[in-house]
Scaffold this motif. Sequence first.
Motif, short mmCIF file in Angstrom:
data_model
loop_
_atom_site.label_atom_id
_atom_site.label_comp_id
_atom_site.label_asym_id
_atom_site.label_seq_id
_atom_site.Cartn_x
_atom_site.Cartn_y
_atom_site.Cartn_z
N GLU A 136 0.82 -1.18 -0.24
CA GLU A 136 0.18 -0.14 0.05
C GLU A 136 0.84 1.36 0.00
O GLU A 136 2.04 1.11 0.66
N SER A 137 0.33 2.28 -0.60
CA SER A 137 0.92 3.69 -0.59
C SER A 137 -0.18 4.83 -0.22
O SER A 137 -1.21 4.43 -0.90
N GLY A 138 0.14 5.72 -0.09
CA GLY A 138 -0.64 7.05 -0.06
C GLY A 138 -1.12 7.60 1.19
O GLY A 138 -1.68 8.62 1.17
N GLY A 139 -1.13 6.86 2.22
CA GLY A 139 -1.28 7.46 3.41
C GLY A 139 -0.66 8.65 3.95
O GLY A 139 0.62 9.01 3.48
N ASP A 140 -1.31 9.73 4.79
CA ASP A 140 -0.54 11.07 5.11
C ASP A 140 -1.22 11.74 6.07
O ASP A 140 -2.30 11.07 6.50
N LEU A 141 -0.83 12.84 6.47
CA LEU A 141 -1.55 13.64 7.37
C LEU A 141 -2.58 14.60 6.40
O LEU A 141 -1.49 15.53 5.40
N VAL A 142 -3.55 14.89 6.55
CA VAL A 142 -4.54 15.87 5.64
C VAL A 142 -5.51 16.72 6.63
O VAL A 142 -5.77 16.29 7.55
N GLN A 143 -5.87 17.91 6.29
CA GLN A 143 -6.66 18.62 6.96
C GLN A 143 -8.35 18.14 6.60
O GLN A 143 -8.60 17.48 5.44
N PRO A 144 -9.10 18.34 7.58
CA PRO A 144 -10.39 18.12 7.37
C PRO A 144 -10.92 18.83 6.05
O PRO A 144 -10.67 19.99 5.76
N GLY A 145 -11.68 17.99 5.27
CA GLY A 145 -12.03 18.25 3.75
C GLY A 145 -11.22 18.28 2.76
O GLY A 145 -11.64 18.24 1.67
N GLY A 146 -10.11 17.62 3.23
CA GLY A 146 -9.00 17.19 2.28
C GLY A 146 -9.22 15.84 1.51
O GLY A 146 -10.13 15.14 1.68
N MET B 81 -10.67 -7.24 -4.42
CA MET B 81 -10.05 -6.59 -3.83
C MET B 81 -10.72 -5.36 -2.83
O MET B 81 -11.74 -5.15 -3.28
N GLY B 82 -10.25 -4.92 -1.86
CA GLY B 82 -10.89 -4.04 -1.00
C GLY B 82 -9.94 -3.45 0.13
O GLY B 82 -8.83 -3.48 -0.07
N TRP B 83 -10.48 -2.47 0.76
CA TRP B 83 -9.89 -1.78 1.66
C TRP B 83 -10.53 -1.92 3.26
O TRP B 83 -11.90 -1.87 3.16
N THR C 242 -9.66 8.95 10.45
CA THR C 242 -8.25 8.74 11.03
C THR C 242 -8.13 7.26 11.20
O THR C 242 -8.91 6.71 12.11
N ALA C 243 -7.20 6.54 10.59
CA ALA C 243 -7.22 5.27 10.97
C ALA C 243 -5.94 4.57 10.21
O ALA C 243 -5.29 5.35 9.32
N VAL C 244 -5.53 3.16 10.39
CA VAL C 244 -4.70 2.65 9.52
C VAL C 244 -5.42 1.92 8.53
O VAL C 244 -6.45 1.24 8.75
N TYR C 245 -5.21 2.14 7.21
CA TYR C 245 -5.78 1.51 6.10
C TYR C 245 -5.11 0.15 5.72
O TYR C 245 -3.93 0.52 5.31
N TYR C 246 -5.82 -0.99 5.53
CA TYR C 246 -5.25 -1.97 5.06
C TYR C 246 -5.99 -2.60 3.73
O TYR C 246 -7.30 -2.48 3.38
N CYS C 247 -5.11 -2.92 2.87
CA CYS C 247 -5.70 -3.50 1.56
C CYS C 247 -5.93 -4.95 1.98
O CYS C 247 -4.77 -5.68 2.60
N CYS C 248 -6.98 -5.51 1.04
CA CYS C 248 -7.19 -7.05 1.37
C CYS C 248 -7.52 -7.54 -0.12
O CYS C 248 -8.25 -6.88 -0.77
N ALA C 249 -7.08 -8.71 -0.42
CA ALA C 249 -7.39 -9.30 -1.70
C ALA C 249 -7.43 -10.82 -1.85
O ALA C 249 -6.75 -11.41 -0.90
N ALA C 250 -8.47 -11.20 -2.46
CA ALA C 250 -8.64 -12.73 -2.62
C ALA C 250 -7.99 -12.91 -3.87
O ALA C 250 -8.50 -12.79 -5.20
N ILE C 251 -6.84 -13.71 -3.82
CA ILE C 251 -5.95 -14.08 -4.90
C ILE C 251 -5.46 -15.58 -4.84
O ILE C 251 -4.96 -16.00 -3.79
N ASN C 252 -5.94 -16.20 -5.92
CA ASN C 252 -5.39 -17.73 -5.95
C ASN C 252 -6.11 -18.25 -4.98
O ASN C 252 -5.64 -19.34 -4.21
N GLY D 173 -0.38 -2.30 5.74
CA GLY D 173 -1.22 -0.95 6.31
C GLY D 173 -0.57 0.29 6.24
O GLY D 173 0.60 0.42 6.06
N THR D 174 -1.29 1.48 5.88
CA THR D 174 -0.82 2.73 5.61
C THR D 174 -1.61 3.61 6.66
O THR D 174 -2.95 3.75 6.74
N GLN D 175 -0.84 4.80 7.13
CA GLN D 175 -1.72 5.60 8.28
C GLN D 175 -2.26 6.58 7.51
O GLN D 175 -1.53 7.32 6.64
#
Length: 114
Positions: free
Chosen positions: A6-16, A34-36, A89-99, A107-109
């Motif tokens: 995963e990538s892309g997690g960051d600190l962002v202001q409300p509304g961002g 696939m999901g989050w 606000t949370a740790v976001y996890y990617c999940c996938a059903a593969i094979n 996880g990404t914060q």
Amino acid sequence: QVQLVESGGDLVQPGGSLRLSCAASGSIFSIYAMGWYRQAPGNQREVVADITAGRTHYANSVKGRFTISRDNAKNTVYLQMDSLKPEDTAVYYCCAAINDYTYWGQGTQVTVSS
């Protein structure tokens, strides 16, 4: 061996906005879904959104604000998050059903705060 990165997690202001990415790699023969998910401190992990054969599902708390999409050629799933709120606000996890197995990313914060 299959990995989800995963990538892309960051600190962002409300509304961002933020865009999360999750790329699957390794010996991949088929990807069914696939999901989050996300997990905030003190809370259980909860589903945010998932995509299966082009059909999408969203948690009520993110409907109209988040969009899940998938690039099959790149074995990648995205989560576009708009109008972010502090409660996202949370740790976001990617999940996938593969094979016929279920795999999780590391996880990404995501922190939404002024």
